[in-house]
Design a protein around this motif. Structure first.
Motif, PDB file in Angstrom:
ATOM      1  N   ALA A   1      67.265   9.216  77.200  1.00 30.97           N
ATOM      2  CA  ALA A   1      66.390   9.722  77.847  1.00 30.97           C
ATOM      3  C   ALA A   1      66.917  12.085  77.579  1.00 30.97           C
ATOM      4  CB  ALA A   1      67.365   9.968  79.344  1.00 30.97           C
ATOM      5  N   GLU A   2      67.776  12.475  77.131  1.00 26.57           N
ATOM      6  CA  GLU A   2      67.935  13.757  76.537  1.00 26.57           C
ATOM      7  C   GLU A   2      67.326  14.286  76.019  1.00 26.57           C
ATOM      8  OE1 GLU A   2      71.720  15.015  76.656  1.00 26.57           O
ATOM      9  OE2 GLU A   2      70.936  17.336  76.307  1.00 26.57           O
ATOM     10  N   LEU A   3      67.431  12.866  74.921  1.00 25.18           N
ATOM     11  CA  LEU A   3      65.965  13.029  73.308  1.00 25.18           C
ATOM     12  C   LEU A   3      64.865  13.045  73.989  1.00 25.18           C
ATOM     13  CD1 LEU A   3      66.031  12.844  70.376  1.00 25.18           C
ATOM     14  CD2 LEU A   3      65.782  10.892  70.845  1.00 25.18           C
ATOM     15  N   SER A   4      64.027  12.983  75.014  1.00 26.17           N
ATOM     16  CA  SER A   4      62.776  12.859  75.073  1.00 26.17           C
ATOM     17  C   SER A   4      62.524  13.688  75.760  1.00 26.17           C
ATOM     18  CB  SER A   4      62.212  11.542  76.111  1.00 26.17           C
ATOM     19  OG  SER A   4      61.403  11.780  76.973  1.00 26.17           O
ATOM     20  N   ARG A   5      63.500  14.877  76.897  1.00 29.56           N
ATOM     21  CA  ARG A   5      62.850  15.653  77.054  1.00 29.56           C
ATOM     22  C   ARG A   5      63.143  16.720  76.464  1.00 29.56           C
ATOM     23  NH1 ARG A   5      66.635  18.627  79.095  1.00 29.56           N
ATOM     24  NH2 ARG A   5      68.785  16.870  79.374  1.00 29.56           N
ATOM     25  N   ARG A   6      63.836  16.904  75.887  1.00 31.01           N
ATOM     26  CA  ARG A   6      64.115  18.035  74.686  1.00 31.01           C
ATOM     27  C   ARG A   6      63.115  18.106  73.585  1.00 31.01           C
ATOM     28  NH1 ARG A   6      69.245  20.076  71.659  1.00 31.01           N
ATOM     29  NH2 ARG A   6      70.906  18.333  72.534  1.00 31.01           N
ATOM     30  N   SER A   7      62.180  16.387  73.216  1.00 24.68           N
ATOM     31  CA  SER A   7      61.611  16.419  71.778  1.00 24.68           C
ATOM     32  C   SER A   7      60.173  16.622  72.314  1.00 24.68           C
ATOM     33  CB  SER A   7      61.665  15.669  71.098  1.00 24.68           C
ATOM     34  OG  SER A   7      61.520  14.437  72.158  1.00 24.68           O
ATOM     35  N   GLY A   8      60.493  16.622  74.032  1.00 23.33           N
ATOM     36  CA  GLY A   8      59.393  15.839  74.770  1.00 23.33           C
ATOM     37  C   GLY A   8      57.763  15.526  74.160  1.00 23.33           C
ATOM     38  N   VAL A   9      58.680  13.641  74.072  1.00 27.99           N
ATOM     39  CA  VAL A   9      57.727  12.839  73.233  1.00 27.99           C
ATOM     40  C   VAL A   9      58.682  11.540  73.993  1.00 27.99           C
ATOM     41  CG1 VAL A   9      58.171  11.188  71.872  1.00 27.99           C
ATOM     42  CG2 VAL A   9      58.328  13.142  71.160  1.00 27.99           C
ATOM     43  N   ALA A  10      57.873  10.636  75.205  1.00 23.93           N
ATOM     44  CA  ALA A  10      57.919   9.962  75.886  1.00 23.93           C
ATOM     45  C   ALA A  10      58.894   8.914  75.231  1.00 23.93           C
ATOM     46  CB  ALA A  10      56.471   9.072  76.346  1.00 23.93           C
ATOM     47  N   VAL A  11      60.052   8.721  76.542  1.00 27.17           N
ATOM     48  CA  VAL A  11      60.843   7.260  75.843  1.00 27.17           C
ATOM     49  C   VAL A  11      60.272   5.969  75.214  1.00 27.17           C
ATOM     50  CG1 VAL A  11      62.894   5.750  76.886  1.00 27.17           C
ATOM     51  CG2 VAL A  11      62.624   8.164  77.517  1.00 27.17           C
ATOM     52  N   ALA A  12      59.056   5.977  75.726  1.00 25.62           N
ATOM     53  CA  ALA A  12      58.538   4.334  75.267  1.00 25.62           C
ATOM     54  C   ALA A  12      58.105   5.082  74.030  1.00 25.62           C
ATOM     55  CB  ALA A  12      57.539   3.823  75.965  1.00 25.62           C
ATOM     56  N   THR A  13      57.669   5.412  73.326  1.00 22.23           N
ATOM     57  CA  THR A  13      57.271   6.548  72.509  1.00 22.23           C
ATOM     58  C   THR A  13      58.177   6.146  71.183  1.00 22.23           C
ATOM     59  OG1 THR A  13      55.114   7.723  73.211  1.00 22.23           O
ATOM     60  CG2 THR A  13      55.740   8.066  71.575  1.00 22.23           C
ATOM     61  N   ILE A  14      59.936   6.862  71.516  1.00 18.69           N
ATOM     62  CA  ILE A  14      60.510   7.212  70.755  1.00 18.69           C
ATOM     63  C   ILE A  14      61.074   6.053  70.341  1.00 18.69           C
ATOM     64  CG2 ILE A  14      63.110   7.945  70.770  1.00 18.69           C
ATOM     65  CD1 ILE A  14      62.558  10.594  72.283  1.00 18.69           C
ATOM     66  N   LYS A  15      60.998   4.627  71.139  1.00 20.21           N
ATOM     67  CA  LYS A  15      61.219   3.349  71.078  1.00 20.21           C
ATOM     68  C   LYS A  15      60.547   3.329  70.360  1.00 20.21           C
ATOM     69  CE  LYS A  15      63.836   2.179  75.107  1.00 20.21           C
ATOM     70  NZ  LYS A  15      63.470   1.434  76.738  1.00 20.21           N
ATOM     71  N   TYR A  16      58.713   3.366  70.071  1.00 24.12           N
ATOM     72  CA  TYR A  16      58.444   3.196  69.528  1.00 24.12           C
ATOM     73  C   TYR A  16      58.263   3.479  67.975  1.00 24.12           C
ATOM     74  CZ  TYR A  16      53.741   2.916  66.974  1.00 24.12           C
ATOM     75  OH  TYR A  16      52.217   3.067  66.468  1.00 24.12           O
ATOM     76  N   TYR A  17      58.565   4.791  67.756  1.00 15.94           N
ATOM     77  CA  TYR A  17      58.751   4.939  66.534  1.00 15.94           C
ATOM     78  C   TYR A  17      59.885   4.741  66.007  1.00 15.94           C
ATOM     79  CZ  TYR A  17      55.568   8.418  67.751  1.00 15.94           C
ATOM     80  OH  TYR A  17      54.535   9.227  68.460  1.00 15.94           O
ATOM     81  N   LEU A  18      60.230   4.015  66.832  1.00 14.86           N
ATOM     82  CA  LEU A  18      62.163   3.623  66.071  1.00 14.86           C
ATOM     83  C   LEU A  18      61.709   2.079  65.268  1.00 14.86           C
ATOM     84  CD1 LEU A  18      64.938   4.431  68.810  1.00 14.86           C
ATOM     85  CD2 LEU A  18      65.046   4.822  66.364  1.00 14.86           C
ATOM     86  N   ARG A  19      61.185   1.452  66.249  1.00 10.37           N
ATOM     87  CA  ARG A  19      61.093   0.348  66.107  1.00 10.37           C
ATOM     88  C   ARG A  19      60.002   0.430  64.970  1.00 10.37           C
ATOM     89  NH1 ARG A  19      59.631  -1.229  71.108  1.00 10.37           N
ATOM     90  NH2 ARG A  19      56.725  -0.565  70.668  1.00 10.37           N
ATOM     91  N   GLU A  20      59.002   1.600  64.206  1.00  9.04           N
ATOM     92  CA  GLU A  20      57.985   1.650  63.146  1.00  9.04           C
ATOM     93  C   GLU A  20      58.800   2.202  62.492  1.00  9.04           C
ATOM     94  OE1 GLU A  20      54.579   0.490  63.013  1.00  9.04           O
ATOM     95  OE2 GLU A  20      55.496  -0.615  64.729  1.00  9.04           O
ATOM     96  N   GLY A  21      59.989   2.865  61.880  1.00  2.00           N
ATOM     97  CA  GLY A  21      61.045   3.121  61.153  1.00  2.00           C
ATOM     98  C   GLY A  21      60.456   4.405  61.188  1.00  2.00           C
ATOM     99  N   VAL A  22      59.776   6.193  61.714  1.00  2.00           N
ATOM    100  CA  VAL A  22      59.387   7.103  61.884  1.00  2.00           C
ATOM    101  C   VAL A  22      60.493   8.191  62.162  1.00  2.00           C
ATOM    102  CG1 VAL A  22      57.602   6.256  61.279  1.00  2.00           C
ATOM    103  CG2 VAL A  22      58.212   6.929  63.726  1.00  2.00           C
ATOM    104  N   LEU A  23      61.912   7.123  63.232  1.00  2.00           N
ATOM    105  CA  LEU A  23      62.415   7.607  63.967  1.00  2.00           C
ATOM    106  C   LEU A  23      63.666   6.815  63.442  1.00  2.00           C
ATOM    107  CD1 LEU A  23      63.803  10.714  65.490  1.00  2.00           C
ATOM    108  CD2 LEU A  23      63.274   8.280  67.126  1.00  2.00           C
ATOM    109  N   PRO A  24      65.319   7.968  62.457  1.00  2.00           N
ATOM    110  CA  PRO A  24      66.400   6.500  62.890  1.00  2.00           C
ATOM    111  C   PRO A  24      67.267   6.117  63.269  1.00  2.00           C
ATOM    112  CG  PRO A  24      66.259   9.135  61.506  1.00  2.00           C
ATOM    113  CD  PRO A  24      65.252   8.665  62.044  1.00  2.00           C
ATOM    114  N   PRO A  25      67.444   5.192  63.337  1.00  2.00           N
ATOM    115  CA  PRO A  25      68.865   5.151  64.636  1.00  2.00           C
ATOM    116  C   PRO A  25      69.646   6.046  65.180  1.00  2.00           C
ATOM    117  CG  PRO A  25      68.746   3.561  63.356  1.00  2.00           C
ATOM    118  CD  PRO A  25      67.270   4.352  62.555  1.00  2.00           C
ATOM    119  N   GLY A  26      69.758   5.765  66.464  1.00  2.00           N
ATOM    120  CA  GLY A  26      71.045   6.546  66.835  1.00  2.00           C
ATOM    121  C   GLY A  26      72.610   6.184  66.566  1.00  2.00           C
ATOM    122  N   GLU A  27      73.430   6.863  66.846  1.00  2.00           N
ATOM    123  CA  GLU A  27      74.984   6.079  66.387  1.00  2.00           C
ATOM    124  C   GLU A  27      75.177   4.978  67.085  1.00  2.00           C
ATOM    125  OE1 GLU A  27      79.138   7.376  64.753  1.00  2.00           O
ATOM    126  OE2 GLU A  27      77.669   9.141  65.128  1.00  2.00           O
TER     127      GLU A  27
END
Lengths: 209, 209
Positions: A4-30
Motif C-alpha cells: 500500500a505504501e509502495l503504491s502511495r509513494r510511487s503513484g501506481v495502483a496496487v493492482a497495477t503493481i501486482k500486475y508488474y510483479l507478475r510480468e516481471g518488470v518489478l522484482p518481488p519484495g522480500e
DNA sequence: CCAGAATGGATAGTGGTACTCGCTACTATC
DNA sequence: GATAGTAGCGAGTACCACTATCCATTCTGG
C-alpha cells in the motif's frame, strides 16, 4: 514498506503493481511470511523507471522487461547494453522486400561510409532508416534522402553529448540506467526540441502578422 | 479502378480499406451507382500515406484522421499546418502537477530564452519537454537538463534543414504533405541516425577487442 | 441473358495490450 | 478478536486496429 505504501509513494495502483510483479518488470519484495512481503526504495525507483519507459517512451511491457533484464545483469561493456536497449526500444516495422529497397540500402550504406561511421551496416537502426527511405520513396518523397547528411551531422553532436552523459555516471548501475534514460527520455526530448526549433525557424522565415 | 484493384495496388486488404473509409482517413470513391464507386491514384497515394503514418509514425487512426483533415483543408500559412500536425503527432502524457514541475518549467523557459527562440512557451512540445525533465528528475537524473543546450543546437540545424525541405515543395498540396512526411518520417530517421551515431561514438571511445 | 464474381454497407467478431476486479486464504495491528 | 491489509491467481474490462460474415445489388464473361 508494504504494498500500500509502495503504491502511495510511487503513484501506481496496487493492482497495477501486482500486475508488474507478475510480468516481471518489478522484482518481488522480500518475503516476511507466506503472504507478506516488504518493499524498499529500490522498488519505488523501479516503478518510476517503468512508468517512464511506458509513458514517455511508449514501450510495451514486454520491451520494458527486456530492457530491465539488461539493466539488472550488469555488463560493463557499454556497447552491449547500448545494443540491447536500442533493440528493445525500436518499433520494427515488417521488413518489406520492396523492389526499391536495394536502392535505399545503397543510399544508407553510402551515407554511413561517407560519414566514416564505424557501425554495423545490418544494425536495426540502419534497417529502420532504409524502411523510412522506402516509405518516403513510395510517397514520391525521394528527396527526403537529401536531408539525411544534415540530420546525421546533428546526430553526431547529439551522440557525443549522449556518451558524455554516460561518462558522467558515478557507478556501473547508474551508468546502465543512464543508457536507458538517455535513449528513451533523450528521444522524447529531441523530438520536442525539434518541434520547437521548427516553430522558431518557421516564424523566422514567414513572420506572422 | 474498383476496390479490388485499389487493394492490390496499395497492398492494403479490402476489409481494411473499407474500415479506413468508415473512419474517414480515406475519402470515398466517386459513386457510379448506388453500390459502386471508382477510385483513382489519389486513393492509392492516400493509402500509402496512411500506412506510413501508422507504421512508421505509430499514430493511432484518430490522429491520422486529424492530420489528413489538415492536409485536405489547405491553409497557405505554414505555421498553422505545422502546428496542427505537430499536435496530432504528439503522445501527450497526462500533465502531472508534480511539485518539481515549476522548476522544470523554469528550466525550459530559460533554455528557450537563452537560445533566443521565438516560440510560444505553452507549446505542447515545451510542455512535453517539461514532462521529460520532471520524469528525469524523479529518477534522479536531474543532470539530463545539462544536455539540452547541445540537443537544442542540433535541433536548430535539423529544423533549418526541415524548412529547406518544405521550401523545396513545388505546389501547396505537396508542401502540406511535406510537413506531414517531414515530421513523421523525419522523427524516425532522426531516431535511427541517433542510434547509429551512438554506436559509432561508443566504438570510438571504447574500442572492442 | 444469365450465372457467378465483385461491390458497398453494415454489424459482429478477433487478437493483442494494459490494466483492473474479485476472490480466497491468510497475517498484522489496534 | 474485530478489522484492515496482503499475496497470489484467474477472470474481466476497455480500447484499438483490424477482419469476417452477410446481404442486396451490380458488374462481367460466355
Amino acid at each position: 514498506m508494504r504494498i500500500a505504501e509502495l503504491s502511495r509513494r510511487s503513484g501506481v495502483a496496487v493492482a497495477t503493481i501486482k500486475y508488474y510483479l507478475r510480468e516481471g518488470v518489478l522484482p518481488p519484495g522480500e518475503r516476511t511470511s507466506p503472504n507478506q512481503a516488504s518493499y524498499d526504495d529500490t522498488h519505488v525507483h523501479r516503478l518510476r523507471l517503468v512508468r517512464a519507459l511506458v509513458d514517455v517512451g511508449g514501450l510495451p511491457i514486454a520491451a520494458v522487461r527486456d530492457v530491465l533484464e539488461t539493466v539488472d545483469a550488469p555488463d560493463p561493456a557499454v556497447g552491449k547494453t547500448l545494443g540491447t536497449v536500442q533493440l528493445a526500444v525500436f518499433r520494427s516495422p515488417p521488413p518489406t522486400d520492396d523492389p526499391a529497397r536495394a536502392a535505399a540500402e545503397e543510399a544508407v550504406a553510402t551515407l554511413i561510409d561517407t560519414l566514416g561511421w564505424n557501425c554495423p551496416p545490418d544494425h536495426p537502426a540502419a534497417q529502420a532508416l532504409v524502411g523510412v527511405l522506402v516509405t518516403a520513396g513510395s510517397l514520391g518523397h525521394e528527396r527526403l534522402v537529401e536531408v539525411l547528411p544534415r540530420y546525421a551531422a546533428a546526430c553526431a553532436a547529439v551522440a557525443e553529448s549522449d556518451l558524455d552523459y554516460l561518462d558522467g555516471a558515478a557507478s556501473l548501475d547508474e551508468r546502465l540506467e543512464s543508457v536507458v534514460v538517455g535513449i528513451v527520455l533523450g528521444d522524447s526530448a529531441l523530438a520536442a526540441l525539434r518541434r520547437l526549433a521548427q516553430v522558431n525557424e518557421a516564424l523566422k522565415r514567414y513572420p506572422e502578422p
